[in-house]
Scaffold this motif. Structure first.
Motif, mmCIF file in Angstrom:
data_model
loop_
_atom_site.group_PDB
_atom_site.id
_atom_site.type_symbol
_atom_site.label_atom_id
_atom_site.label_comp_id
_atom_site.label_asym_id
_atom_site.label_seq_id
_atom_site.Cartn_x
_atom_site.Cartn_y
_atom_site.Cartn_z
ATOM 1 N N CYS A 6 0.842 -1.191 0.000
ATOM 2 C CA CYS A 6 0.000 0.000 0.000
ATOM 3 C C CYS A 6 0.881 1.246 0.000
ATOM 4 O O CYS A 6 1.845 1.327 0.759
ATOM 5 N N ALA A 8 -0.034 4.136 0.983
ATOM 6 C CA ALA A 8 -0.387 4.996 2.117
ATOM 7 C C ALA A 8 0.211 4.498 3.427
ATOM 8 O O ALA A 8 0.778 5.278 4.187
ATOM 9 N N CYS A 9 0.095 3.199 3.711
ATOM 10 C CA CYS A 9 0.504 2.702 5.039
ATOM 11 C C CYS A 9 1.577 1.627 4.983
ATOM 12 O O CYS A 9 2.020 1.157 6.023
ATOM 13 N N CYS A 47 -6.569 -1.560 0.392
ATOM 14 C CA CYS A 47 -5.800 -1.917 1.572
ATOM 15 C C CYS A 47 -6.731 -1.843 2.772
ATOM 16 O O CYS A 47 -7.781 -1.207 2.727
ATOM 17 N N CYS A 49 -6.330 -0.111 5.248
ATOM 18 C CA CYS A 49 -6.390 1.277 5.716
ATOM 19 C C CYS A 49 -7.391 2.088 4.903
ATOM 20 O O CYS A 49 -7.669 3.235 5.236
ATOM 21 N N GLN A 51 -7.058 2.733 1.506
ATOM 22 C CA GLN A 51 -6.462 3.154 0.234
ATOM 23 C C GLN A 51 -6.935 2.222 -0.889
ATOM 24 O O GLN A 51 -6.813 1.004 -0.769
HETATM 25 ZN ZN LIG Z 1 -2.818 0.893 3.514
#
Ligand SMILES: [Zn+2]
Length: 77
Positions: A6, A8-9, A47, A49, A51
């Motif tokens: 991912c 983002a995370c 994901c 999270c 995303q």
């Molecule tokens: Zn993520």
């Protein structure tokens, strides 16, 4: 083999057998060799999270370029 994460995370998503040196635009589901973590929301592949990393098109996932990073080796054809 590529490992997708991912953007983002940094959570690992899945491992993918990528043929050719081109950009990763699609992931064919039968070439995903190991799944770490992902969720689906309708046809979106996300994901955990939240995303969005791709869109499920049936036989393959159309990847969202800014949603993931990929590291590893591609297989020459
Ligand atoms: Zn993520």
């Amino acid at each position: 083999m590529l490992t997708l994460k991912c953007a983002a995370c940094r959570q690992k998503l899945w491992k993918y057998r990528k043929y050719g040196q081109g950009e990763l635009l699609r992931c064919h589901k039968d070439r995903i060799t190991k799944v770490f973590s992902y969720e689906t929301d309708g046809d979106k592949v996300c994901c955990r999270c939240g995303q969005v990393v791709g869109i499920d098109k049936g036989l393959f996932i159309k990847m969202v370029h800014k949603g993931f990073t990929a590291k590893g080796t591609k297989i020459n054809t």
